[in-house]
Design a protein around this motif. Sequence first.
Motif, short mmCIF file in Angstrom:
data_model
loop_
_atom_site.label_atom_id
_atom_site.label_comp_id
_atom_site.label_asym_id
_atom_site.label_seq_id
_atom_site.Cartn_x
_atom_site.Cartn_y
_atom_site.Cartn_z
N TYR A 1 -9.65 122.73 3.24
CA TYR A 1 -9.68 121.32 3.63
C TYR A 1 -9.25 120.44 2.47
CZ TYR A 1 -12.03 116.80 4.67
OH TYR A 1 -12.34 115.48 4.87
N MET B 1 -15.95 118.75 8.13
CA MET B 1 -14.73 118.06 7.72
C MET B 1 -14.62 116.69 8.38
SD MET B 1 -11.87 121.12 7.53
CE MET B 1 -12.27 121.91 9.10
N TYR C 1 -6.22 120.38 7.20
CA TYR C 1 -6.89 121.65 6.89
C TYR C 1 -6.04 122.81 7.39
CZ TYR C 1 -8.69 122.22 11.74
OH TYR C 1 -8.82 122.38 13.09
#
Length: 382
Positions: free
Chosen positions: A127, A96, A32
């Motif tokens: 992400y 995430m 990310y």
Amino acid sequence: MSSCFALSSAQQGLWYAQHLDPSNPIFNTAHYADIQSPLDVSLFTQAVNRVLEQADVLRLRLCIQDDMAQQCFDGPQPVLEVHTACSTAEEALAHMRADQQQALDLRYDSAARFILFVLNTHHFIFYMRVHHLAADGYAMNLLETRILQHYLALTEDKPCPAPLSSIHDVLADDQRYLHSPKYQKDRNFWLEQLQPDLDVASLASTTALSAPTFLAHHQPVSTQWSQKLLQFCATHQYPWPDVLTLLSAVYIARHTGQYDSVFGVPYMGRMGNQSALAIATVMNVAPLPLQIDEQLSVPDFLHQGMGALMHTRRHGRYRSEQLRRDLGLLGEMRRLHGPLINILPFDTPYDQTPLHATSHVLCAGPVEDLNITFRAGTQAQG
């Protein structure tokens, strides 16, 4: 009816490892970027989706019959999801991590997911999560680089980059190598270099299946140390990534007491073929046999070690999974090499854009032993 294709030699070992441990999410590579500058969400979405349409491997779907896997590329087309519900980076990170830690069954689950978290008008988190069967570390970097190039093309009226190569080009190139004289030459080289009773350096006395998570520690290298390294390399005309690799091997040897050992180094396997511009898993971990003599001067040791690196790279395309089988190292979790020494001598994709962003790796795939990774700073100056 969609056509199915054999897994590449790079994919086969990964699929077998996942097949043995299907509930392990460690095969989900996830990165990310924390972007702290204005971003045109509409144009960024267009840029991401343009690239995802070109990356046909992201539609990968497995077909398994009689414990044998083949792949089709008829799965759902991934698109960028824009999430506005998270107000802090901590909330986005939790989201995430929860996504990355879900094991995928690629017979049914999508191989990839892309999310843009909009925290406020000057703070975004981008992400990317792709199963390791579809992308290695090089491919993840290429994906992000291409996305940013398309974004700049849309926002600054710059030309679009060349399209990505297809996964079918990668599969065809893999078959050409497997049936070429080079394949047999590489195999013969390694069988002459390595013995079934080889000794590998490790900081652990035993081996184990890769855990679903891994421990990571990040340590900045001082500017003073980096400058000394670069000055030394310039004086002796050594590539600094090679010097770092060899000095890391000495560091490991001093801790383990094993000075005649085998280390692991990444082999990208992409130069000079179609995979240089393809989203795919191609990278191999090649063995680097070294005999470290503390009585040698540093320049003499580096000269000797660079010769070993040259031979490893020359024959590095031969898959480590196949070499393990050739050497009979499959039983009792026996290792082909010790710690992996990984040098990333290139800028992050955001260094070439006006966006202020920091890149982070949530998961880079299975870890067999200790991984030592050096990432270059801005402009690859150490």
